[in-house]
Design a protein around this motif. Structure first.
Motif, PDB file in Angstrom:
ATOM      1  N   SER A 173      31.843  -7.322  72.701  1.00 49.24           N
ATOM      2  CA  SER A 173      31.525  -6.121  71.911  1.00 49.24           C
ATOM      3  C   SER A 173      32.723  -5.684  71.068  1.00 49.24           C
ATOM      4  CB  SER A 173      31.098  -4.976  72.841  1.00 49.24           C
ATOM      5  OG  SER A 173      30.018  -5.340  73.665  1.00 49.24           O
ATOM      6  N   PRO A 174      33.145  -6.499  70.126  1.00 53.35           N
ATOM      7  CA  PRO A 174      34.345  -6.163  69.349  1.00 53.35           C
ATOM      8  C   PRO A 174      34.209  -4.873  68.551  1.00 53.35           C
ATOM      9  CG  PRO A 174      33.213  -8.064  68.400  1.00 53.35           C
ATOM     10  CD  PRO A 174      32.594  -7.820  69.739  1.00 53.35           C
ATOM     11  N   ASP A 175      33.032  -4.574  68.024  1.00 53.29           N
ATOM     12  CA  ASP A 175      32.860  -3.340  67.261  1.00 53.29           C
ATOM     13  C   ASP A 175      33.122  -2.122  68.144  1.00 53.29           C
ATOM     14  OD1 ASP A 175      32.229  -4.729  64.950  1.00 53.29           O
ATOM     15  OD2 ASP A 175      30.064  -4.628  65.289  1.00 53.29           O
ATOM     16  N   GLU A 176      32.654  -2.194  69.397  1.00 57.70           N
ATOM     17  CA  GLU A 176      32.869  -1.091  70.334  1.00 57.70           C
ATOM     18  C   GLU A 176      34.346  -0.926  70.646  1.00 57.70           C
ATOM     19  OE1 GLU A 176      31.890   2.021  73.079  1.00 57.70           O
ATOM     20  OE2 GLU A 176      30.921   1.146  71.323  1.00 57.70           O
ATOM     21  N   MET A 201      36.862  -1.844  68.817  1.00 56.17           N
ATOM     22  CA  MET A 201      37.549  -1.332  67.630  1.00 56.17           C
ATOM     23  C   MET A 201      37.347   0.179  67.494  1.00 56.17           C
ATOM     24  SD  MET A 201      37.425  -4.337  64.753  1.00 56.17           S
ATOM     25  CE  MET A 201      35.984  -5.286  65.246  1.00 56.17           C
ATOM     26  N   ARG A 202      36.191   0.652  67.933  1.00 53.01           N
ATOM     27  CA  ARG A 202      35.966   2.107  67.947  1.00 53.01           C
ATOM     28  C   ARG A 202      36.893   2.777  68.945  1.00 53.01           C
ATOM     29  NH1 ARG A 202      32.998   6.102  70.524  1.00 53.01           N
ATOM     30  NH2 ARG A 202      32.179   4.654  72.096  1.00 53.01           N
ATOM     31  N   ARG A 209      39.606 -10.150  62.819  1.00 54.36           N
ATOM     32  CA  ARG A 209      38.943  -8.847  62.730  1.00 54.36           C
ATOM     33  C   ARG A 209      39.780  -7.758  63.394  1.00 54.36           C
ATOM     34  NH1 ARG A 209      33.060  -8.936  64.966  1.00 54.36           N
ATOM     35  NH2 ARG A 209      33.193  -6.820  64.085  1.00 54.36           N
ATOM     36  N   TYR A 210      40.327  -8.074  64.558  1.00 51.28           N
ATOM     37  CA  TYR A 210      41.116  -7.059  65.268  1.00 51.28           C
ATOM     38  C   TYR A 210      42.411  -6.725  64.531  1.00 51.28           C
ATOM     39  CZ  TYR A 210      38.233  -6.853  69.502  1.00 51.28           C
ATOM     40  OH  TYR A 210      37.219  -6.635  70.404  1.00 51.28           O
ATOM     41  N   ALA A 227      41.890  -4.387  61.883  1.00 52.91           N
ATOM     42  CA  ALA A 227      41.616  -3.038  62.380  1.00 52.91           C
ATOM     43  C   ALA A 227      42.860  -2.368  62.975  1.00 52.91           C
ATOM     44  CB  ALA A 227      40.506  -3.085  63.429  1.00 52.91           C
TER      45      ALA A 227
END
Length: 258
Positions: A109-112, A114-115, A160-161, A164
């Motif tokens: 869950s990379p989007d989570e 990153m949040r 991606r990370y 971010a």
């Protein structure tokens, strides 16, 4: 380069697993606080703590012990194991832990995650990536105690990370973990070359002072050591919390890749 001792907790004990196998456990102490105190006395400024029970089933059996570690305020702690929600991470940091180590959920869950970095600050999180190297030397990410190997490479996800704002990354070659066979120096050399702005933490296979020097020469920021320190293969007394001040090995003794 910082040498960071690792303390793995299971049922309130200090143990080590061989390649993540819960059936291949070696117990080192029934009093992990003594282990922490010993490392601090030998010069450790940061300690890596893994809640194996939390990693396995999400339980908080070692919560009180981790709280006592943090309450001593004798070393900076980075702690992982079972951190699958923002609330769990926030509760851990509220104890006084400096950084939370995020494993499988960072892959699934990379989007989570990153949040979480936006809420907490990316500096409060260490991304822990366990990799399996394929025949083409590509590190593919594994999850859930190394049972599942994904089709996502370390390099593609990390792009991606990094974009971010994440910069603390712990990478373990699972084939080397707990085996004392030497680290995958070529992997970390490639990692530093691809992402020079990342503070890389190397883990898996460290067994000697030579390994530390080779990893330092690759440019990693830190090395995590569990079994080698517990079994006196390397010594914090000799190296303190880093090996920056020690003379490098002769060039001919270093492995290729750095």
């Amino acid at each position: 380069m910082q040498l960071i001792p690792a303390i793995d907790l299971k049922d309130g004990r200090c143990v080590r697993l061989f390649q993540g196998d819960f059936a291949a456990e070696t117990q080192y102490s029934t009093n992990p606080v003594e282990i922490l105190d010993r490392y601090v006395a030998l010069g450790a400024e940061r300690v890596h703590v893994v809640d194996l029970d939390g990693a396995k089933d999400g339980s908080q059996a070692n919560h009180g012990l981790i709280a006592s570690f943090a309450g001593k305020q004798v070393a900076q702690l980075q702690v992982g194991g079972g951190l699958r929600t923002l609330e769990r991470v926030q509760a851990l940091l509220s104890l006084g832990v400096q950084r939370a180590v995020i494993g499988s959920v960072a892959v699934s869950s990379p989007d989570e995650v990153m949040r979480w970095g936006q809420v907490l600050g990316a500096d409060k999180l260490v991304l822990a990536f366990d990799v399996r190297i394929d025949a083409g030397n590509t590190p593919f990410l594994t999850t859930h105690g190394w049972v599942n190997t994904s089709d996502v490479s370390l390099w593609s996800l990390l792009e991606r990370y990094v974009a971010a704002g994440f910069q603390h990354v712990l990478c373990t070659d699972i084939a080397r973990d707990g085996a004392l066979t030497g680290p995958n120096v070529a992997l970390y050399a490639d990692a530093v070359r691809r992402f020079p702005g990342v503070s890389w933490q190397a883990s898996g296979g460290v067994s000697s002072a030579r390994d530390l020097h080779e990893l330092r020469d690759c440019g990693v920021a830190a090395v995590i050591s569990g079994k080698a320190l517990l079994e006196n293969k390397i010594s914090l007394r000799s190296y303190g919390h880093s090996c920056e001040t020690h003379n490098p090995l002769p060039r001919r003794s270093r492995r290729s890749g750095c």
